[in-house]
Motif scaffolding. Sequence first.
Motif, short mmCIF file in Angstrom:
data_model
loop_
_atom_site.label_atom_id
_atom_site.label_comp_id
_atom_site.label_asym_id
_atom_site.label_seq_id
_atom_site.Cartn_x
_atom_site.Cartn_y
_atom_site.Cartn_z
N ILE A 1 24.68 -9.52 23.45
CA ILE A 1 26.07 -9.27 23.80
C ILE A 1 26.77 -10.61 23.97
CG2 ILE A 1 27.64 -8.29 25.53
CD1 ILE A 1 25.46 -6.22 26.15
N HIS B 1 28.98 -12.31 25.55
CA HIS B 1 29.83 -12.19 26.74
C HIS B 1 30.67 -13.45 26.93
CE1 HIS B 1 26.93 -14.74 28.88
NE2 HIS B 1 25.98 -13.99 28.35
N TRP C 1 23.75 -14.82 37.58
CA TRP C 1 24.90 -13.92 37.66
C TRP C 1 25.06 -13.40 39.09
CZ3 TRP C 1 27.69 -11.73 33.26
CH2 TRP C 1 27.35 -12.35 32.06
N TYR D 1 32.90 -10.91 35.41
CA TYR D 1 32.05 -11.20 34.26
C TYR D 1 30.91 -10.20 34.16
CZ TYR D 1 34.36 -15.75 33.71
OH TYR D 1 35.27 -16.74 33.51
N ARG E 1 32.17 -6.63 33.18
CA ARG E 1 32.46 -6.49 31.75
C ARG E 1 31.19 -6.46 30.92
NH1 ARG E 1 37.42 -10.88 31.69
NH2 ARG E 1 39.00 -9.54 32.64
N PHE E 2 30.23 -7.30 31.30
CA PHE E 2 28.96 -7.30 30.57
C PHE E 2 28.27 -5.95 30.69
CE2 PHE E 2 24.37 -7.79 30.45
CZ PHE E 2 24.18 -8.48 29.26
N THR F 1 29.93 -3.25 28.61
CA THR F 1 29.58 -3.34 27.19
C THR F 1 28.16 -2.82 26.96
OG1 THR F 1 31.02 -5.25 26.90
CG2 THR F 1 29.33 -4.90 25.23
N LEU G 1 19.69 -12.92 33.97
CA LEU G 1 20.25 -12.01 32.96
C LEU G 1 19.19 -11.13 32.32
CD1 LEU G 1 22.71 -11.06 31.36
CD2 LEU G 1 22.24 -12.90 29.72
#
Length: 295
Positions: free
Chosen positions: A30, A32, A206, A211, A214-215, A218, A248
């Motif tokens: 993704i 991002h 993270w 942020y 939104r990640f 998606t 992540l």
Amino acid sequence: MYEHLDASASVAMDLSDDERAERMLIDRFILHERLNPIFKHVEFLRFSPRKIRASGLVVYGPPGSGKSMLAAAIRRRYPQLPATEGLPATSPILYIGMTGAKEAKQIYERILESLGIPDLYVGSRRERMTLKVCRQAQVKLLMLDEIQDVLSSTDRQMKNALETIRLLMNELSLPVIALGTGMAQQAMSQDPHLNARFAYRELPTWSQGVYLDRFLGTLERLLPLKSPSNLAAPETTRLLVEMSVGILDDIVKLVTHAGAYAIETGAERITHDCIKMASLGPPNASVRRAIRAAA
């Protein structure tokens, strides 16, 4: 019917439960917002006119921060064309790993191997052949993974490896992307002349915020589940950050494994219980078809 899903995930809803659970394990990249500046820098290096004093970029972060997925995405964007008889592969992006590459010989060997050239050369002939083949292959960018591993060698070996990288940049006017952990900065600083040519960008851990919201939004659209999971809900992002410590890869693993559990339990949405189940162990539902085929 499944408006909460991306088109590719909607198509997968026609598959069996086991097949949908299996699709949860597919690698997904993704792009991002945190990666946009890095990709722009890569494109700048890739398409800038050749310079006598080539520059580079170091991308660093803790294990699991997404460096391997980033490297794979860059290589997919600029694919290698296979070697043909008498001609090396054409490779806009040349990728090698630095783990165990403690001498110039090993760096040259890995470059030649990546370009489909057998290791038939010794000494200075290996260096000359590497430079010749890189020119023939029209290499525009050299990618070095696990650059921090040069620190595990002797002082002489480390100096030799870094000088080899500098030689490639000088002789080929070749920009470099180096990937590594937080120790990457220390590794590059061992050669001040080389270090001065590089910019540094961090892949951070993270935390809760726009942020991550939104990640996850998606990512959720890519997982073939019958009902929305609302992964960006504050209580869910808090749970994911706590369990993953903001790494992540661990966030993605928790979500995708929880997605398989959501199918296996019939929940058809990722609940906190599914996430907690994913934290305790991987879901057999995602490999059930492979287990049956092997029986």
